[in-house]
Design a protein around this motif. Sequence first.
Motif, PDB file in Angstrom:
ATOM      1  N   GLU A   1      66.620 -36.726  82.416  1.00  0.00           N
ATOM      2  CA  GLU A   1      67.538 -36.384  83.511  1.00  0.00           C
ATOM      3  C   GLU A   1      68.835 -37.180  83.427  1.00  0.00           C
ATOM      4  O   GLU A   1      69.899 -36.711  83.859  1.00  0.00           O
ATOM      5  N   GLU A   2      68.780 -38.388  82.857  1.00  0.00           N
ATOM      6  CA  GLU A   2      69.994 -39.191  82.693  1.00  0.00           C
ATOM      7  C   GLU A   2      70.890 -38.604  81.599  1.00  0.00           C
ATOM      8  O   GLU A   2      72.120 -38.568  81.748  1.00  0.00           O
ATOM      9  N   ILE A   3      70.280 -38.132  80.517  1.00  0.00           N
ATOM     10  CA  ILE A   3      71.056 -37.514  79.438  1.00  0.00           C
ATOM     11  C   ILE A   3      71.730 -36.239  79.924  1.00  0.00           C
ATOM     12  O   ILE A   3      72.926 -36.017  79.700  1.00  0.00           O
ATOM     13  N   LEU A   4      70.970 -35.405  80.628  1.00  0.00           N
ATOM     14  CA  LEU A   4      71.537 -34.161  81.144  1.00  0.00           C
ATOM     15  C   LEU A   4      72.568 -34.436  82.233  1.00  0.00           C
ATOM     16  O   LEU A   4      73.565 -33.708  82.354  1.00  0.00           O
ATOM     17  N   GLY A   5      72.343 -35.497  83.004  1.00  0.00           N
ATOM     18  CA  GLY A   5      73.311 -35.884  84.030  1.00  0.00           C
ATOM     19  C   GLY A   5      74.623 -36.323  83.416  1.00  0.00           C
ATOM     20  O   GLY A   5      75.699 -36.021  83.934  1.00  0.00           O
ATOM     21  N   ARG A   6      74.545 -37.031  82.297  1.00  0.00           N
ATOM     22  CA  ARG A   6      75.774 -37.456  81.615  1.00  0.00           C
ATOM     23  C   ARG A   6      76.518 -36.256  81.034  1.00  0.00           C
ATOM     24  O   ARG A   6      77.750 -36.209  81.072  1.00  0.00           O
TER      25      ARG A   6
ATOM     26  N   PHE B   1      81.056 -33.549  80.641  1.00  0.00           N
ATOM     27  CA  PHE B   1      81.541 -32.281  80.107  1.00  0.00           C
ATOM     28  C   PHE B   1      81.507 -31.136  81.112  1.00  0.00           C
ATOM     29  O   PHE B   1      81.907 -30.022  80.786  1.00  0.00           O
ATOM     30  N   ASN B   2      80.979 -31.389  82.292  1.00  0.00           N
ATOM     31  CA  ASN B   2      80.857 -30.336  83.295  1.00  0.00           C
ATOM     32  C   ASN B   2      79.954 -29.201  82.775  1.00  0.00           C
ATOM     33  O   ASN B   2      80.211 -28.027  83.002  1.00  0.00           O
ATOM     34  N   ILE B   3      78.875 -29.569  82.073  1.00  0.00           N
ATOM     35  CA  ILE B   3      77.950 -28.590  81.502  1.00  0.00           C
ATOM     36  C   ILE B   3      76.585 -28.735  82.161  1.00  0.00           C
ATOM     37  O   ILE B   3      76.016 -29.827  82.205  1.00  0.00           O
ATOM     38  N   VAL B   4      76.076 -27.632  82.668  1.00  0.00           N
ATOM     39  CA  VAL B   4      74.736 -27.585  83.259  1.00  0.00           C
ATOM     40  C   VAL B   4      73.933 -26.534  82.504  1.00  0.00           C
ATOM     41  O   VAL B   4      74.351 -25.378  82.395  1.00  0.00           O
ATOM     42  N   LEU B   5      72.791 -26.926  81.954  1.00  0.00           N
ATOM     43  CA  LEU B   5      71.955 -25.982  81.205  1.00  0.00           C
ATOM     44  C   LEU B   5      71.168 -25.102  82.159  1.00  0.00           C
ATOM     45  O   LEU B   5      70.628 -25.597  83.170  1.00  0.00           O
ATOM     46  N   PRO B   6      71.080 -23.798  81.888  1.00  0.00           N
ATOM     47  CA  PRO B   6      70.365 -22.889  82.789  1.00  0.00           C
ATOM     48  C   PRO B   6      68.851 -23.071  82.794  1.00  0.00           C
ATOM     49  O   PRO B   6      68.177 -22.666  83.736  1.00  0.00           O
ATOM     50  N   LYS B   7      68.290 -23.671  81.726  1.00  0.00           N
ATOM     51  CA  LYS B   7      66.841 -23.847  81.633  1.00  0.00           C
ATOM     52  C   LYS B   7      66.527 -25.244  81.113  1.00  0.00           C
ATOM     53  O   LYS B   7      67.362 -25.888  80.475  1.00  0.00           O
ATOM     54  N   PRO B   8      65.324 -25.723  81.358  1.00  0.00           N
ATOM     55  CA  PRO B   8      64.933 -27.047  80.844  1.00  0.00           C
ATOM     56  C   PRO B   8      64.882 -27.057  79.318  1.00  0.00           C
ATOM     57  O   PRO B   8      64.701 -26.020  78.675  1.00  0.00           O
ATOM     58  N   ILE B   9      65.028 -28.243  78.750  1.00  0.00           N
ATOM     59  CA  ILE B   9      64.842 -28.426  77.311  1.00  0.00           C
ATOM     60  C   ILE B   9      63.907 -29.609  77.105  1.00  0.00           C
ATOM     61  O   ILE B   9      63.627 -30.371  78.037  1.00  0.00           O
ATOM     62  N   GLU B  10      63.433 -29.748  75.881  1.00  0.00           N
ATOM     63  CA  GLU B  10      62.527 -30.843  75.538  1.00  0.00           C
ATOM     64  C   GLU B  10      63.281 -31.871  74.696  1.00  0.00           C
ATOM     65  O   GLU B  10      64.081 -31.510  73.828  1.00  0.00           O
ATOM     66  N   PHE B  11      63.027 -33.152  74.976  1.00  0.00           N
ATOM     67  CA  PHE B  11      63.590 -34.221  74.159  1.00  0.00           C
ATOM     68  C   PHE B  11      62.479 -34.863  73.332  1.00  0.00           C
ATOM     69  O   PHE B  11      61.420 -35.191  73.865  1.00  0.00           O
ATOM     70  N   VAL B  12      62.730 -35.004  72.046  1.00  0.00           N
ATOM     71  CA  VAL B  12      61.826 -35.742  71.169  1.00  0.00           C
ATOM     72  C   VAL B  12      62.520 -37.060  70.844  1.00  0.00           C
ATOM     73  O   VAL B  12      63.573 -37.085  70.208  1.00  0.00           O
ATOM     74  N   TYR B  13      61.937 -38.149  71.312  1.00  0.00           N
ATOM     75  CA  TYR B  13      62.572 -39.464  71.153  1.00  0.00           C
ATOM     76  C   TYR B  13      62.219 -40.077  69.805  1.00  0.00           C
ATOM     77  O   TYR B  13      61.054 -40.138  69.420  1.00  0.00           O
ATOM     78  N   LEU B  14      63.255 -40.511  69.109  1.00  0.00           N
ATOM     79  CA  LEU B  14      63.111 -41.139  67.796  1.00  0.00           C
ATOM     80  C   LEU B  14      63.366 -42.635  67.930  1.00  0.00           C
ATOM     81  O   LEU B  14      64.389 -43.049  68.483  1.00  0.00           O
ATOM     82  N   ARG B  15      62.451 -43.434  67.403  1.00  0.00           N
ATOM     83  CA  ARG B  15      62.531 -44.883  67.578  1.00  0.00           C
ATOM     84  C   ARG B  15      63.040 -45.618  66.341  1.00  0.00           C
ATOM     85  O   ARG B  15      63.035 -46.833  66.281  1.00  0.00           O
TER      86      ARG B  15
END
Length: 491
Positions: free
Chosen positions: A102-107, A112-126
């Motif tokens: 939610e923080e990434i999408l909030g940024r 950029f004033n961009i809101v995605l219409p549907k959820p997406i999945e994040f795969v975190y790389l360490r």
Amino acid sequence: MASLVSQCASLLVVSGVFFVISFTAVLIFLRLWVRWRAKSLLPHLRQDSKGRRLVTVGFFHPYCNAGGGGERVLWVAIRSLQKKHSNVSCVVYTGDIDAKPEEILGRARQRFNIVLPKPIEFVYLRRRQWVEACKYPYFTLLGQSLGSLYLGWEALMNFVPDLYIDSMGYAFTVPLFKYFGGSKVACYVHYPTISTDMLQKVTDRTQSFNNASFIARSSFLSSFKLMYYKIFAYLYGVAGKRNDVVMVNSTWTFNHIQALWSAGNRTHIVYPSCDVSEFVKIPLEKSLVSKERTMVSVAQFRPEKNHSLQVKSFAKFLETVDSEWGMYKLVLVGGCRNEGDAERVEALRGLCRELGVENSVDFKLNISFEELKSCMASAVLGLHSMWNEHFGIGVVELMAAGTVIIAHNSGGPKLDIVVPFNEEPTGFLADDEESYVGAMTTVFRMSDDDRLRLRSVARQSVSRFSDEQFERSFLAVVDPVLKSIEDNGGK
């Protein structure tokens, strides 16, 4: 003796054949294992609630929370897929492990004033540190590319998509997903990892941010570096050519990628999405009503952006205006991603103090979208100073906002952006302190009517780089690949 030599030769041949067969068997086993394993990874992304099979698209973008032009392209690309294809689910491979989804999408919404219409999945790389330039003080390109293989393997082990899109320039990850994962593969190239210009600089022994002075001064070191660059360029071409489709962001990038990858008709120019819709709402004032005549720069604080050229040019310009010194201000707006960027900002502050212009230069770091618009609205002139910028989203945004642009006379700004529109000029190009100062002087000496006309034409010209145009071009390239996946029932 001859018999012994013959036996040794035979043994070497047999050993070589055995090694090749064993190595091939290992690769085949890994490929089959990865594809078998892929079926159990994030299964909810492959089927909707009605049991309908979904096509998965994975974007490899380890710095998706950085807030630069490349990130804007990422979010608009995802949004375009979601708007058109109800059967597509999107995944982003990110190394921003300290940021929640939610923080990434909030940024993305804030910057950029961009809101995605549907959820997406994040795969975190360490393992993102393995692609950090600071980890490889020498042989940086090779180190980062090998590091990207390590990071790409981590991504592959976490999820195998139907379509893999490298959206950040890690070409060496493409063969991993194509040959081990069995994915269709594509890329969006913002900037070639190595270019023919880089090879030429080493050949000419020209000092630059990626060609240290001690190397440029040495014939031996320059020859060694040139050989290293040529070998790397060949390997880069081998990896890049594996893409099913290649998207590039400008004429400049297209020319270099064609020279390095020879991907033929699989390579397409897709101008990046630029947020012109919000900036064109800024009123075009006819006269300089403010006592403060502001120049603004919008760029991440990376070394290649060459902010020091802007500061030095501004300081020289102030020497020409004498008593009007206090009327002028330079505002440097940009993303500060890490400690290295922060150190560069401090170095720039030091340069301002050294040149005696610290009171006339403001730094605005990681600001909101609204504050960015405010900075542009109050500026008369926009500055850009990166040599061979691949495209120049910041240049487009500044032109859309109504500033008079002075961009570097190279790369995307020269070939695609600051070009005549309807046979009228759209801005100025410069390449050293004198030419920047000359352009600044010209802009502030123009009549109100001439300056307004230039700004108006420049604003009209950037409609070529709108979100809508990017979406049409991006989907035109990607849709046939998605269709082939659907026709084959997936991988």
